[in-house]
Enzyme design. Structure first.
Site, PDB file in Angstrom:
ATOM      1  N   SER A   1     -16.238  78.248  84.699  1.00 28.19           N
ATOM      2  CA  SER A   1     -15.642  79.747  84.191  1.00 28.19           C
ATOM      3  C   SER A   1     -17.522  80.468  83.488  1.00 28.19           C
ATOM      4  CB  SER A   1     -15.227  78.791  83.170  1.00 28.19           C
ATOM      5  OG  SER A   1     -15.319  80.526  81.863  1.00 28.19           O
TER       6      SER A   1
ATOM      7  N   TYR B   1     -14.671  74.993  75.959  1.00 26.21           N
ATOM      8  CA  TYR B   1     -14.158  74.827  76.247  1.00 26.21           C
ATOM      9  C   TYR B   1     -15.196  75.115  77.158  1.00 26.21           C
ATOM     10  CZ  TYR B   1     -12.166  77.360  80.751  1.00 26.21           C
ATOM     11  OH  TYR B   1     -11.876  78.171  82.208  1.00 26.21           O
TER      12      TYR B   1
ATOM     13  N   LYS C   1     -16.615  73.092  80.676  1.00 25.10           N
ATOM     14  CA  LYS C   1     -16.978  73.235  81.953  1.00 25.10           C
ATOM     15  C   LYS C   1     -18.489  73.355  82.754  1.00 25.10           C
ATOM     16  CE  LYS C   1     -12.637  75.109  83.286  1.00 25.10           C
ATOM     17  NZ  LYS C   1     -12.481  74.216  84.556  1.00 25.10           N
TER      18      LYS C   1
END
Lengths: 325, 325
Positions: free
Chosen positions: A123, A147, A151
């Site tokens: 991402s 997050y 990632k």
């Protein structure tokens, strides 16, 4: 060819499976079998090959091993706890997004004589403000969410496991997917799709930020195209830097609205109601706006060339070609 | 003030503990207690405060929790499986360098109302060739060793746990430490120190690469200085980007040799024997040569200004001021 899609019930996973079902082949080879996995039951569309659906928690010990036991030729790993939830539940985010990913990578590693192509969706959340005007491929990762950290760690593992020969990984950093189908949601990024999707369906949409906010977009169709290209790309051309920022389109909210006007007229645009939300303004100001995705473009990844094209794709793929009056 | 040094038996850990013992204080506060931990017994020098030594494997469940149970005010986490061993033993490298680090971070996270300064030694091995001439602070991490991947992951965890308020972390990427005291070793980087240390001691040293090879150096004394500065730095000035490339000195092997000539004369230089080793040439060609360590310098980290200074520090700190005749 046997394909495993982990995270097959999500929006991108579902569209990927639909595309594979339509194509019947991947990179010139006929698909003989597809396994779709998720924590909720994935849908199995009509396809010229059998589709098996599996429901379980990837981070439960033994589950990753069971999933790869039949040695799928290509693995798409799309499963993740999304940004907001990974921020709200620290341990769950790390358990699924880091441990689940590592369990999968280790399950593949521990199988002798098996090194499938493994496509991992990362991402643009691996980047954290402040940014240069257009973020180059060599820009460092200083995520501002758990997050994004998870990632970025997945990317490092993917590159190291690939270098070691345990599998043949490609990590792709998806742009914000726009126009996202379905119902409006509470995600801070929801309005980027909402201001297009809702007016096209004859409904009102709220715009919480100013029109000069720029963001990085690609359609769901382009996202599926990235995944297919990543699955079939010559790994030798990629070299040891296995994680790639996908191409996209940098447009302002104002440009989105003008594209909507061209495609659907003033009546559609009039359904956008401006209602400033300082909380969303602040969140969005920390997000990447624009990339120089040179390597991915050189490697043949393709995104849309205009926001009108993104809108037309939504009308074709989601609205059967019809706009609300 | 209670200080915990994890990895206290290594060269840098030992010199850090000696410096703290000499200073008796850290950042203006008197040290009341020091705990030195490692897998082999750390040495406890004479000090104006009690030094407790602990021997265990950090990655054994419960060990990290036991280490932080008494809430040390400052934690130095220097423990790691070195590059060569982490490459030779994949699982051991990940177990110690990733899981051990994460266990430590989680042990701190799970203690209510406790958020110590935590200094983590990362490495320039987080970078992988090809490089620009001088690597800027914003350059991305594409490690070419598992050790480098593990350190880059440690950095991401450190930044995320700090952002969450679980501790107050600073990660520092050390240059190659030169002149490394002790016996010649098999490390591919060993010759950078060997060609100085051995001639100064009246012994022959082998130079396996050409004189135009450039590398990034700091003395053991500077490395200890970085750790002390990282422990006492105002975290508010660092902001969310918690990992810093330390300053150093970019010199070629030829410049190292000329500095040796200035400090110790032709006789010392004559003890360097050239014996090309293509394997070492290849390994070294993938390493960073030079950095633009702007942020760290602005934050007050200081390295040597010349290689002669690095040599003189070795003579002072390791040879009691005396060069072999």
């Amino acid at each position: 060819m046997h394909i495993l899609v982990i995270g097959g019930a999500g929006m991108v996973g579902r569209k990927l499976i639909e595309r594979l079902a339509r194509d019947g082949r991947l990179g010139g080879a006929p698909i003989t079998r597809l396994t779709a996995h998720d924590v909720v039951p994935p849908k199995a569309p009509q396809a010229p090959f059998p589709i098996e659906t599996r429901v379980s928690d990837l981070s439960v010990p033994g589950e990753a091993t069971a999933l790869v036991a039949e040695r799928p030729d290509v693995i798409f790993h799309l499963a993740a706890i999304v940004s907001g939830e990974a921020e709200a539940d620290f341990e769950k985010g790390y358990r699924i997004n880091l441990d689940g990913t590592r369990d999968l990578f280790d399950a593949v590693r521990l199988m002798e004589g098996y090194a499938p192509r493994l496509v991992f969706t990362s991402s643009i959340a691996v980047f954290g403000a402040p940014f240069p005007d257009a973020i180059p491929d060599e820009y460092f990762h200083t995520p501002l969410t758990s997050y994004g950290a998870q990632k970025a760690i997945g990317e490092l593992l993917l590159a190291d496991y690939t270098r070691r020969g345990f599998f043949d990984g490609i990590g792709i950093r998806l742009p914000t997917i726009c126009v996202r189908p379905g119902l409006p949601n509470k995600a801070a990024s929801g309005f980027f799709s909402g201001i297009i999707r809702e007016p096209l369906a004859g409904k009102e949409a709220v715009l919480p930020v100013s029109e000069d906010v720029m963001h990085w977009h690609a359609s769901p169709r382009a996202a599926v195209g990235f995944l297919i290209h990543a699955a079939t790309l010559d790994g030798g051309k990629v070299g040891p830097r296995r994680n790639l920022t996908m191409p996209g389109l940098a447009v302002t909210v104002g440009e989105q609205i003008e594209a909507l006007r061209k495609v659907a007229g003033d009546k559609a645009v009039a359904r956008i109601r401006r209602e400033a939300d300082p909380v969303i303004e602040t969140i969005v100001s920390g997000w990447p706006r624009k990339f120089d995705a040179k390597r991915a473009i050189e490697l043949g990844f393709k995104a849309e060339g205009s926001f009108e094209e993104i809108i037309r794709i939504h009308i074709e793929d989601e609205l059967g070609g019809k706009i609300a009056d």
